[in-house]
Design a protein around this motif. Sequence first.
Motif, PDB file in Angstrom:
ATOM      1  N   SER A  69       0.948  -1.268  -0.077  1.00  0.00           N
ATOM      2  CA  SER A  69      -0.075   0.285  -0.008  1.00  0.00           C
ATOM      3  C   SER A  69       0.661   1.209   0.079  1.00  0.00           C
ATOM      4  O   SER A  69       0.486   2.033  -0.471  1.00  0.00           O
ATOM      5  N   GLU A  72       1.983   1.790  -3.691  1.00  0.00           N
ATOM      6  CA  GLU A  72       0.870   2.437  -4.479  1.00  0.00           C
ATOM      7  C   GLU A  72       0.763   3.771  -3.902  1.00  0.00           C
ATOM      8  O   GLU A  72       0.621   4.548  -5.051  1.00  0.00           O
ATOM      9  N   ARG A  73       0.733   4.388  -2.829  1.00  0.00           N
ATOM     10  CA  ARG A  73       0.756   5.687  -2.447  1.00  0.00           C
ATOM     11  C   ARG A  73       1.860   6.443  -3.347  1.00  0.00           C
ATOM     12  O   ARG A  73       1.891   7.436  -3.414  1.00  0.00           O
TER      13      ARG A  73
END
Length: 247
Positions: A69, A72-73
């Motif tokens: 995650s 992704e950020r």
Amino acid sequence: MKLKPPINLAWIRFTSCSGCQLMLLNCEPSLAELARIVAIRDFPLASSTLGKNTEIDIGLVEGSITTPSELERLLAFRRKVHLLVAVGACALTAGVNSLVRGERRQAMTKVYAEQGDDWNTFPPQPVAHFVKVDGQIPGCPPEPGELLNSIGTLLNGGWAGHQVMPVCMECRINENPCLLERDRAPCLGPITLAGCNARCPNLGVPCEGCRGVVAEANRDELCRLFKTAGLTDQDISHRLERFGETT
Ligand code: SF4
Ligand code: SF4
């Protein structure tokens, strides 16, 4: 190219202690001046208001990447940022987060008990492993003056130059006794990028190498000196890897 005010600036944080953000917030006398030129869109330590959909002129990245995650950020941040600057050892080399490598799963369960087993994480990675990095501000944490100079120069369309010499040079200029020579202390000053004014050796503390490795570092000779000082191969490798990538 000089950027025109208001310049959108954002700080994004990944796996880190927030010490780099704190270092900028500690530059209190300069913050009002900075706030006149830039519009701060994201700054986790200073505001919970997030400018998620804003185009960003200068994006400062703190922390290493340790989960899908976060990755992704980071990729989403890169897409909306004109200039991306990696700030601090965590972002540049994975920093102290990389102290736990092979035994990572074991460490996770030790800290988070059985929940640690479910945590989707991978060994800490520098930001540049995944996205283009336009600028770097080294240190753990970075020097306040270097942070302000770098941001100020970026705002004016340039990029602040960094020292190319090792910490030893600043230590000698300051006329400190050499801790490696005098105390056989495992000082990493000979291979570490200067710019901190030999902050640790000034206080009688061996350099920990937080600013990263200087070009043309003579690791072999430093290892020989460390061995002469009584360090084992394992001690030396732990010391050299304390702040992550040493290439
Ligand atoms: S580089 Fe150092 S001060 Fe900055 S976030 Fe990482 S551990 Fe904290
Ligand atoms: S104390 Fe460390 S930084 Fe200073 S001269 Fe000796 S080896 Fe270099």
